[in-house]
Design a protein around this motif. Sequence first.
Motif, PDB file in Angstrom:
ATOM      1  N   GLU A   1     -10.580   7.621  58.894  1.00 30.79           N
ATOM      2  CA  GLU A   1     -10.885   6.301  59.461  1.00 30.79           C
ATOM      3  C   GLU A   1      -9.897   5.255  58.915  1.00 30.79           C
ATOM      4  O   GLU A   1      -9.408   4.409  59.654  1.00 30.79           O
ATOM      5  CB  GLU A   1     -12.327   5.935  59.094  1.00 30.79           C
ATOM      6  CG  GLU A   1     -12.968   4.908  59.986  1.00 30.79           C
ATOM      7  CD  GLU A   1     -13.502   5.518  61.286  1.00 30.79           C
ATOM      8  OE1 GLU A   1     -14.102   4.773  62.056  1.00 30.79           O
ATOM      9  OE2 GLU A   1     -13.290   6.732  61.532  1.00 30.79           O
TER      10      GLU A   1
ATOM     11  N   PHE B   1      -7.241   3.141  61.139  1.00 29.85           N
ATOM     12  CA  PHE B   1      -7.261   1.687  61.131  1.00 29.85           C
ATOM     13  C   PHE B   1      -5.890   1.122  60.806  1.00 29.85           C
ATOM     14  O   PHE B   1      -5.371   0.262  61.507  1.00 29.85           O
ATOM     15  CB  PHE B   1      -8.283   1.161  60.135  1.00 29.85           C
ATOM     16  CG  PHE B   1      -8.250  -0.340  60.033  1.00 29.85           C
ATOM     17  CD1 PHE B   1      -8.793  -1.111  61.046  1.00 29.85           C
ATOM     18  CD2 PHE B   1      -7.660  -0.972  58.952  1.00 29.85           C
ATOM     19  CE1 PHE B   1      -8.745  -2.496  60.983  1.00 29.85           C
ATOM     20  CE2 PHE B   1      -7.608  -2.353  58.882  1.00 29.85           C
ATOM     21  CZ  PHE B   1      -8.151  -3.116  59.896  1.00 29.85           C
TER      22      PHE B   1
ATOM     23  N   ASP C   1      -8.498   0.455  49.489  1.00 30.05           N
ATOM     24  CA  ASP C   1      -9.553   0.361  50.490  1.00 30.05           C
ATOM     25  C   ASP C   1     -10.240   1.702  50.678  1.00 30.05           C
ATOM     26  O   ASP C   1     -11.453   1.800  50.748  1.00 30.05           O
ATOM     27  CB  ASP C   1      -8.966  -0.071  51.845  1.00 30.05           C
ATOM     28  CG  ASP C   1      -8.548  -1.516  51.835  1.00 30.05           C
ATOM     29  OD1 ASP C   1      -9.273  -2.330  51.246  1.00 30.05           O
ATOM     30  OD2 ASP C   1      -7.492  -1.827  52.400  1.00 30.05           O
TER      31      ASP C   1
ATOM     32  N   TYR D   1     -12.375   2.687  47.636  1.00 27.09           N
ATOM     33  CA  TYR D   1     -13.569   1.865  47.623  1.00 27.09           C
ATOM     34  C   TYR D   1     -14.590   2.396  48.628  1.00 27.09           C
ATOM     35  O   TYR D   1     -15.755   2.637  48.327  1.00 27.09           O
ATOM     36  CB  TYR D   1     -13.188   0.417  47.951  1.00 27.09           C
ATOM     37  CG  TYR D   1     -14.355  -0.445  48.334  1.00 27.09           C
ATOM     38  CD1 TYR D   1     -15.207  -0.968  47.371  1.00 27.09           C
ATOM     39  CD2 TYR D   1     -14.608  -0.736  49.669  1.00 27.09           C
ATOM     40  CE1 TYR D   1     -16.292  -1.748  47.725  1.00 27.09           C
ATOM     41  CE2 TYR D   1     -15.694  -1.514  50.040  1.00 27.09           C
ATOM     42  CZ  TYR D   1     -16.533  -2.016  49.059  1.00 27.09           C
ATOM     43  OH  TYR D   1     -17.602  -2.782  49.426  1.00 27.09           O
ATOM     44  N   ARG D   2     -14.099   2.601  49.847  1.00 29.38           N
ATOM     45  CA  ARG D   2     -14.957   3.047  50.940  1.00 29.38           C
ATOM     46  C   ARG D   2     -15.517   4.439  50.672  1.00 29.38           C
ATOM     47  O   ARG D   2     -16.662   4.745  50.944  1.00 29.38           O
ATOM     48  CB  ARG D   2     -14.131   3.052  52.225  1.00 29.38           C
ATOM     49  CG  ARG D   2     -14.959   3.229  53.465  1.00 29.38           C
ATOM     50  CD  ARG D   2     -15.597   1.930  53.849  1.00 29.38           C
ATOM     51  NE  ARG D   2     -16.858   2.150  54.528  1.00 29.38           N
ATOM     52  CZ  ARG D   2     -17.816   1.256  54.626  1.00 29.38           C
ATOM     53  NH1 ARG D   2     -17.676   0.079  54.060  1.00 29.38           N
ATOM     54  NH2 ARG D   2     -18.925   1.516  55.261  1.00 29.38           N
TER      55      ARG D   2
ATOM     56  N   GLU E   1     -13.880  -2.859  62.673  1.00 25.61           N
ATOM     57  CA  GLU E   1     -13.458  -2.491  61.321  1.00 25.61           C
ATOM     58  C   GLU E   1     -13.762  -3.578  60.315  1.00 25.61           C
ATOM     59  O   GLU E   1     -13.512  -3.422  59.143  1.00 25.61           O
ATOM     60  CB  GLU E   1     -11.957  -2.168  61.294  1.00 25.61           C
ATOM     61  CG  GLU E   1     -11.583  -1.003  62.187  1.00 25.61           C
ATOM     62  CD  GLU E   1     -10.870  -1.452  63.451  1.00 25.61           C
ATOM     63  OE1 GLU E   1     -10.918  -2.673  63.747  1.00 25.61           O
ATOM     64  OE2 GLU E   1     -10.289  -0.606  64.129  1.00 25.61           O
TER      65      GLU E   1
ATOM     66  N   GLY F   1     -16.522  -4.658  59.078  1.00 21.12           N
ATOM     67  CA  GLY F   1     -17.461  -4.173  58.084  1.00 21.12           C
ATOM     68  C   GLY F   1     -16.792  -3.209  57.127  1.00 21.12           C
ATOM     69  O   GLY F   1     -17.165  -3.081  55.973  1.00 21.12           O
ATOM     70  N   LEU F   2     -15.767  -2.547  57.625  1.00 19.07           N
ATOM     71  CA  LEU F   2     -15.114  -1.500  56.856  1.00 19.07           C
ATOM     72  C   LEU F   2     -14.199  -2.086  55.786  1.00 19.07           C
ATOM     73  O   LEU F   2     -14.152  -1.622  54.667  1.00 19.07           O
ATOM     74  CB  LEU F   2     -14.310  -0.632  57.835  1.00 19.07           C
ATOM     75  CG  LEU F   2     -13.771   0.696  57.405  1.00 19.07           C
ATOM     76  CD1 LEU F   2     -14.823   1.543  56.738  1.00 19.07           C
ATOM     77  CD2 LEU F   2     -13.206   1.429  58.619  1.00 19.07           C
ATOM     78  N   TYR F   3     -13.441  -3.082  56.124  1.00 19.17           N
ATOM     79  CA  TYR F   3     -12.452  -3.583  55.180  1.00 19.17           C
ATOM     80  C   TYR F   3     -12.576  -5.070  54.889  1.00 19.17           C
ATOM     81  O   TYR F   3     -11.739  -5.643  54.211  1.00 19.17           O
ATOM     82  CB  TYR F   3     -11.044  -3.284  55.695  1.00 19.17           C
ATOM     83  CG  TYR F   3     -10.845  -1.810  55.860  1.00 19.17           C
ATOM     84  CD1 TYR F   3     -10.759  -0.992  54.739  1.00 19.17           C
ATOM     85  CD2 TYR F   3     -10.799  -1.229  57.116  1.00 19.17           C
ATOM     86  CE1 TYR F   3     -10.623   0.374  54.873  1.00 19.17           C
ATOM     87  CE2 TYR F   3     -10.658   0.134  57.258  1.00 19.17           C
ATOM     88  CZ  TYR F   3     -10.575   0.933  56.133  1.00 19.17           C
ATOM     89  OH  TYR F   3     -10.449   2.275  56.270  1.00 19.17           O
TER      90      TYR F   3
ATOM     91  N   ILE G   1     -11.784  -7.514  56.482  1.00 21.94           N
ATOM     92  CA  ILE G   1     -10.616  -8.318  56.804  1.00 21.94           C
ATOM     93  C   ILE G   1     -10.622  -8.657  58.279  1.00 21.94           C
ATOM     94  O   ILE G   1     -11.229  -7.982  59.084  1.00 21.94           O
ATOM     95  CB  ILE G   1      -9.282  -7.616  56.458  1.00 21.94           C
ATOM     96  CG1 ILE G   1      -9.176  -6.304  57.238  1.00 21.94           C
ATOM     97  CG2 ILE G   1      -9.143  -7.398  54.991  1.00 21.94           C
ATOM     98  CD1 ILE G   1      -7.811  -5.695  57.185  1.00 21.94           C
TER      99      ILE G   1
ATOM    100  N   MET H   1     -17.834   4.283  59.458  1.00 22.16           N
ATOM    101  CA  MET H   1     -17.292   3.255  60.345  1.00 22.16           C
ATOM    102  C   MET H   1     -17.498   1.852  59.810  1.00 22.16           C
ATOM    103  O   MET H   1     -16.882   0.906  60.289  1.00 22.16           O
ATOM    104  CB  MET H   1     -18.036   3.277  61.686  1.00 22.16           C
ATOM    105  CG  MET H   1     -17.787   4.439  62.572  1.00 22.16           C
ATOM    106  SD  MET H   1     -18.999   4.373  63.935  1.00 22.16           S
ATOM    107  CE  MET H   1     -18.771   2.661  64.481  1.00 22.16           C
ATOM    108  N   GLY H   2     -18.442   1.706  58.891  1.00 24.76           N
ATOM    109  CA  GLY H   2     -18.795   0.370  58.451  1.00 24.76           C
ATOM    110  C   GLY H   2     -19.645  -0.357  59.484  1.00 24.76           C
ATOM    111  O   GLY H   2     -19.569  -1.575  59.617  1.00 24.76           O
TER     112      GLY H   2
END
Lengths: 466, 466
Positions: free
Chosen positions: A55, A59, A83, A86-87, B65, B67-69, B71, B386-387
Amino acid sequence: MKKYELIVIGTGPAGEKAAVKAAYFGHSVAIIEKGDLFGGAEVVTGTLPSKTLRETALFFSGKYEKGLYSIDRNLQHRASIDDFMYRRKLVTTKEADEIHVNLMRHGVDIYYGTASFATAHVIDIAGKTPASIYGDTILIATGSYPYHPPQIPFDNKRVHDSDTILQIDRFPSSLCIVGGGVISCEYATIFATMGVKVYLVNDKESLLPFVDKEVTQELVSQMTNSGIKIYFNTKIESVTAEDKKPVQATLATGEILAVDMFLYATGRSGNTRDLHCEKIGLTTDKREQLAVDKSYRTAVPNVYAVGDVIGFPALASTSMDQGRVAVAHIFQTEDLTTLPHYFPYGIYTIPEISMVGLTEEQVKEQQIPYCVGKTRYTDLARGRIMGASGGFLKLILKKSDLTIIGVHIIGHIASELIHYGVELVENQKNLYYLIGRIFNYPTLHDLYKYAAYDGLSNLSGHKIKP
Amino acid sequence: MKKYELIVIGTGPAGEKAAVKAAYFGHSVAIIEKGDLFGGAEVVTGTLPSKTLRETALFFSGKYEKGLYSIDRNLQHRASIDDFMYRRKLVTTKEADEIHVNLMRHGVDIYYGTASFATAHVIDIAGKTPASIYGDTILIATGSYPYHPPQIPFDNKRVHDSDTILQIDRFPSSLCIVGGGVISCEYATIFATMGVKVYLVNDKESLLPFVDKEVTQELVSQMTNSGIKIYFNTKIESVTAEDKKPVQATLATGEILAVDMFLYATGRSGNTRDLHCEKIGLTTDKREQLAVDKSYRTAVPNVYAVGDVIGFPALASTSMDQGRVAVAHIFQTEDLTTLPHYFPYGIYTIPEISMVGLTEEQVKEQQIPYCVGKTRYTDLARGRIMGASGGFLKLILKKSDLTIIGVHIIGHIASELIHYGVELVENQKNLYYLIGRIFNYPTLHDLYKYAAYDGLSNLSGHKIKP
């Protein structure tokens, strides 16, 4: 000595689902875990960490949107490993925790330590709090570990196996991967998508031998397009990893690849050594794996085995199912009669691959008269909106009654799209049924309808479009 | 006068699929198009252009994305409208061309111009090359046009209807949208995702009244979170668009919204005026729409109507199906007996909504004893990878035998995921069948399995997890 109806060894996807199902149906269950986290390879080393990296890769590369806007997002390697780490930690600890909670909620007794057979019914647990427990039935779900050939100097820094590769603290600039199976193909495409120069060395003449050949050809073509250099029919002779020098991999052809990192990802062996199976007269094969019958029973009548420890296909999804099916047989639960006949394979390469039922090679081998219906992502409005550049769906139809007996997909969200095909195959639906369905518009599920029309035109001899 | 077995008026999704199917089964078919491009609202003004804008919005915002990063990609409004316009043109011309080729390939005779009834069998075509043609059967698939109330000063620059909004040459900084149906909700979320300040004014007490209430509540909550200001039970009194001033929309409450652009997207009327239906004794309702029976036959026995011209649900997917079903009835084709009983609704808001079968409100109204099974995207490993921050899948089960009679999804790729549910509902599968299925791991299709287990625990009274 505490007695249980079922003792499960290992908390990976196979073990967890088995323990929980047995407990749900009211049986007394113990489960044993020797690792720090619950979840086995699914959580700790394999499935979820690699999908999280995938993922991240998608991204940061904007892979799927490249066709759409012809732009490349900046690949910020430094930023993205943080990132990712962390994830990854968030996803894995949450999942391990969920498994723990799920086991407790069902009243499964949890033991920590390394399990081994004292007898076919008594398991000794070595660890902080040693114990011996009795089980009417024992279910082995201990998973697998990566094979380490002697000529590879694994150091877990630059020379990795498939368990350690995701513990890297930086992304490599170049990577040589050995293997032609699911794990090596997934990592090859994930790292290539991150912008890493990837060499894939495979000692066979094709990748993923159980997958439909047309699909692997498309995969090879897309891999090559994304800059992966693939060697077929080529063995690795030796690897050296001297300080302050690149890792050097010498191929059987004499060619030397100088790379930043090396990943040996071919072959995993069953985690059976600690079990001392020989004590109960149970033998393992040269891969240290256990042989089972259709109900996942080993040669010892009260001992069952599921998941990676029994080998192929060694996917989290099928392992979970094996755990549930084994329990259905052990306790003759009411759902025994409604078990599915078919299940999907999902391979998280970029592009994804997913399949159900027979491949074209299998129907040929079984001499089943057949025809195919095929459509490409680029044939669909949805595909064009996405800017899809490749991928297809192929239906395999039995010629006699046009029953759908195989579905093969390579492309965006293939691992989701396949489930519709699983229903078609499981319920023996035919081409005309499929043609009559209504799909949201525009969606990728239209691949099914377009492929069905293609099948119809292949039969009738004139090409049409729905 | 040239004679046909079938004359189709309009080349949108309903007309195209009908004409092609009839021709495929060997019947002589003419089709009439008055526009410059084939494809009707699907291609020219509606479905595909809006989905292309949606894809652009999702790409530039990085919505999924976030939620994922944590940003935000830079919202480059200037750059993205060019990208959008480019992509839109590419998608629509390609699709219009495909439709043209498809019609020709099937040997459908194509006429250009505006059709009207001379008799119930003779159609006059006005245009560059006027003609009159005879049809045993006439199929009306002329689509719809946006309703223009007198107090709205449409100028197609700043004050738009749902046909002109996608011909903008810049993105607005703020936008007031009037309506609570599919079109207004889709545009509200798409523009909000682009970073546009959106006001949604709706004169009813809820959005999308045909959708399950729990789903629309989630939609409203997510819309509000993404900065959309929603007014319920509120009418628009007047709108002014004076030069060099913001557009001013006065609400019935007295509140005045000063915005960059205004979109009136409530109500579409049937394109029936040019047809002169009165000549054959066919009447239209106050929305200028035609009434049809289950086989899409109007009050005049040889005249059928499909698509937007007959009103709800007015989706490309259902229109295509109506076209095919009408032809099945007209020519009694062999697939008449295998027509599906259920079809999905797909709403391309952000997040997407999709549904099949009965809503919770409908089962209550019909007094069917029922229970539900529900799971959120955040409950799944795939959702966490996926966040995902919201969304859910809900199963509606008939209590007597646990048959699945409704599926409701809001969240990422809901419009894809629903098709699995359509198969379950169409084939009257029950909860235990679903629980026994195997899904790729980790995928969003696991929502089905988790929801099924939730249903099981709601029944048994103790909460479990698969």
